[in-house]
Design a protein around this motif. Structure first.
Motif, PDB file in Angstrom:
ATOM      1  N   SER A  41       1.202  -2.804   4.019  1.00  0.00           N
ATOM      2  CA  SER A  41       1.555  -2.243   4.981  1.00  0.00           C
ATOM      3  C   SER A  41       2.450  -1.036   4.657  1.00  0.00           C
ATOM      4  CB  SER A  41       2.857  -3.282   5.129  1.00  0.00           C
ATOM      5  OG  SER A  41       4.013  -3.297   3.781  1.00  0.00           O
ATOM      6  N   LYS A  42       2.236  -0.225   3.454  1.00  0.00           N
ATOM      7  CA  LYS A  42       2.776   0.982   3.163  1.00  0.00           C
ATOM      8  C   LYS A  42       4.267   1.074   2.804  1.00  0.00           C
ATOM      9  CE  LYS A  42      -1.388   3.761   5.938  1.00  0.00           C
ATOM     10  NZ  LYS A  42      -1.662   2.612   5.823  1.00  0.00           N
ATOM     11  N   LEU A  73      13.790  -7.029  -4.572  1.00  0.00           N
ATOM     12  CA  LEU A  73      13.826  -6.053  -3.585  1.00  0.00           C
ATOM     13  C   LEU A  73      12.587  -6.004  -3.438  1.00  0.00           C
ATOM     14  CD1 LEU A  73      16.611  -3.762  -6.079  1.00  0.00           C
ATOM     15  CD2 LEU A  73      16.664  -5.359  -4.258  1.00  0.00           C
ATOM     16  N   ASN A  74      12.768  -5.684  -2.492  1.00  0.00           N
ATOM     17  CA  ASN A  74      11.187  -5.042  -1.208  1.00  0.00           C
ATOM     18  C   ASN A  74      11.897  -3.774  -0.843  1.00  0.00           C
ATOM     19  OD1 ASN A  74       9.226  -6.864  -1.456  1.00  0.00           O
ATOM     20  ND2 ASN A  74      10.638  -7.519  -0.443  1.00  0.00           N
ATOM     21  N   GLU A  75      11.481  -2.752  -0.723  1.00  0.00           N
ATOM     22  CA  GLU A  75      11.516  -1.025  -0.169  1.00  0.00           C
ATOM     23  C   GLU A  75      12.665  -1.819   2.035  1.00  0.00           C
ATOM     24  OE1 GLU A  75      10.996   2.257   3.144  1.00  0.00           O
ATOM     25  OE2 GLU A  75       9.132   1.709   1.374  1.00  0.00           O
ATOM     26  N   ILE A  76      12.199  -2.741   2.214  1.00  0.00           N
ATOM     27  CA  ILE A  76      13.252  -3.568   3.598  1.00  0.00           C
ATOM     28  C   ILE A  76      14.759  -3.830   3.456  1.00  0.00           C
ATOM     29  CG2 ILE A  76      12.800  -5.261   3.438  1.00  0.00           C
ATOM     30  CD1 ILE A  76      12.415  -5.435   6.743  1.00  0.00           C
ATOM     31  N   ASP A  77      14.805  -4.439   1.335  1.00  0.00           N
ATOM     32  CA  ASP A  77      16.006  -4.818   1.350  1.00  0.00           C
ATOM     33  C   ASP A  77      17.493  -3.287   0.817  1.00  0.00           C
ATOM     34  OD1 ASP A  77      15.230  -7.338   1.244  1.00  0.00           O
ATOM     35  OD2 ASP A  77      14.196  -7.201  -0.845  1.00  0.00           O
ATOM     36  N   ARG A  95       3.149  12.118   2.368  1.00  0.00           N
ATOM     37  CA  ARG A  95       1.972  11.577   2.671  1.00  0.00           C
ATOM     38  C   ARG A  95       1.885  10.627   1.974  1.00  0.00           C
ATOM     39  NH1 ARG A  95      -3.663  13.862   3.073  1.00  0.00           N
ATOM     40  NH2 ARG A  95      -3.961  14.849   0.575  1.00  0.00           N
ATOM     41  N   HIS A  96       0.916   8.962   2.618  1.00  0.00           N
ATOM     42  CA  HIS A  96       0.337   8.567   2.521  1.00  0.00           C
ATOM     43  C   HIS A  96      -1.447   8.719   2.272  1.00  0.00           C
ATOM     44  CE1 HIS A  96       3.896   5.649   5.126  1.00  0.00           C
ATOM     45  NE2 HIS A  96       4.276   5.986   3.354  1.00  0.00           N
ATOM     46  N   TYR A  97      -1.735   8.571   1.016  1.00  0.00           N
ATOM     47  CA  TYR A  97      -2.368   8.654   0.741  1.00  0.00           C
ATOM     48  C   TYR A  97      -3.708   7.724   0.117  1.00  0.00           C
ATOM     49  CZ  TYR A  97      -6.773  11.727  -1.260  1.00  0.00           C
ATOM     50  OH  TYR A  97      -7.899  12.462  -1.805  1.00  0.00           O
ATOM     51  N   LYS A  98      -4.780   7.039   0.161  1.00  0.00           N
ATOM     52  CA  LYS A  98      -5.767   6.154  -0.909  1.00  0.00           C
ATOM     53  C   LYS A  98      -4.203   5.367  -2.163  1.00  0.00           C
ATOM     54  CE  LYS A  98      -9.362   9.125  -1.111  1.00  0.00           C
ATOM     55  NZ  LYS A  98     -10.398   9.327  -2.425  1.00  0.00           N
ATOM     56  N   GLY A  99      -3.842   4.402  -0.682  1.00  0.00           N
ATOM     57  CA  GLY A  99      -2.299   3.739  -1.294  1.00  0.00           C
ATOM     58  C   GLY A  99      -1.560   3.994  -2.548  1.00  0.00           C
ATOM     59  N   GLN A 100      -1.151   5.431  -1.688  1.00  0.00           N
ATOM     60  CA  GLN A 100      -0.297   6.367  -2.685  1.00  0.00           C
ATOM     61  C   GLN A 100       0.771   7.372  -1.603  1.00  0.00           C
ATOM     62  OE1 GLN A 100       0.436   6.512  -6.576  1.00  0.00           O
ATOM     63  NE2 GLN A 100      -0.201   4.630  -6.744  1.00  0.00           N
ATOM     64  N   PHE A 101       1.607   7.436  -2.199  1.00  0.00           N
ATOM     65  CA  PHE A 101       2.737   7.855  -1.480  1.00  0.00           C
ATOM     66  C   PHE A 101       2.652   9.653  -2.651  1.00  0.00           C
ATOM     67  CE2 PHE A 101       6.932   9.960  -0.223  1.00  0.00           C
ATOM     68  CZ  PHE A 101       6.375  10.586   0.985  1.00  0.00           C
ATOM     69  N   LYS A 102       2.503  10.298  -1.910  1.00  0.00           N
ATOM     70  CA  LYS A 102       2.269  11.695  -2.607  1.00  0.00           C
ATOM     71  C   LYS A 102       3.203  13.083  -2.072  1.00  0.00           C
ATOM     72  CE  LYS A 102      -1.434  10.614  -4.896  1.00  0.00           C
ATOM     73  NZ  LYS A 102      -1.803  11.241  -6.517  1.00  0.00           N
TER      74      LYS A 102
END
Length: 239
Positions: A41-42, A73-77, A95-102
């Motif tokens: 879900s990014k 902990l998930n990000e929403i927490d 930015r989101h790129y191929k399953g990574q945040f870069k």
């Protein structure tokens, strides 16, 4: 008109900003690991969220605070981390790129420049983000504007003021029981100012925490903001 002064990277007042500190640590993590893993879900993966809880030392959201109410902990927490993620995307810092945040090129140019980070992120975060988006008040924004809020707070928090004090100055006597006006003021104005490092909250305990907590300007407020009421504050401090 709200005017921000440019902050030098070496200005010691920047230590008061949880947001700048967290972004710098995030940039360092990405340099070490090549990016941040994303869920389908990014959202940021748990391994980074757990790391951030430990490393950010975010007031009210420390590792101890977060794990007191969550087993994992998930990000929403971790509300501040969600905001940082969204702000970095909105400002094209990452930015989101191929399953990574870069980091983008613009983001890479901020590495090692905390003053520039503050100058870019803070006005956007304060004035453009919907701070009530995850609260019951999403469709009921607090009455007022940032020019009024900052100029009033410039005077009232010079020596510290409680949430109840600020509510009364801006809106009159507080309501009995749950005060939705004070709650909105905290969520949409006071807390964002604390998260950017312009205000500092000395937390009270118990059910009346927001009412009794004290809010005080940090050195970063004085370094960063130029406001119409500055002359009132200067006159008051001379007497």
């Amino acid at each position: 008109m709200i005017e921000f002064r440019q902050i030098d990277d070496g200005n010691p007042a920047l230590v008061h900003s949880p947001m700048v500190r967290a972004l710098e640590k995030t940039f360092a993590y990405m340099a070490e690991h090549g990016g941040i893993g994303l869920t389908p879900s990014k959202a940021f993966k748990r391994v980074f969220v757990h790391w951030a809880a430990r490393e950010f030392h975010w007031p009210g959201y420390t590792e101890e605070d977060l794990f007191a109410i969550n087993k994992v902990l998930n990000e929403i927490d971790f509300g501040p981390l969600m905001d940082l993620h969204d702000v970095m995307i909105a400002l094209k810092i990452g930015r989101h790129y191929k399953g990574q945040f870069k980091l983008t090129k613009a983001g890479q140019e901020l590495v090692g420049h905390p003053g520039r980070i503050f100058g870019i992120v803070t006005p956007f975060y304060l004035f453009e983000v919907n701070h009530a988006r995850f609260s019951r008040f999403d469709d009921e924004p607090v009455v007022g504007n940032w020019d009024v809020f900052l100029n009033v707070l410039n005077v009232e928090t010079e020596d510290g003021a409680t949430g109840a004090d600020l509510r009364q100055v801006l809106y009159g006597e507080p309501q009995h029981g749950f005060d939705d006006v004070l709650s909105r003021l905290y969520i949409e104005v006071l807390r964002p100012l604390c998260w950017t490092g312009l205000l500092q909250e000395t937390c009270a305990k118990g059910l009346l925490r927001t009412r009794e907590s004290t809010f005080t300007k940090t050195p970063l407020w004085r370094a960063a903001l130029r406001l119409e009421t500055d002359r009132v504050v200067r006159r008051a401090t001379r007497h």
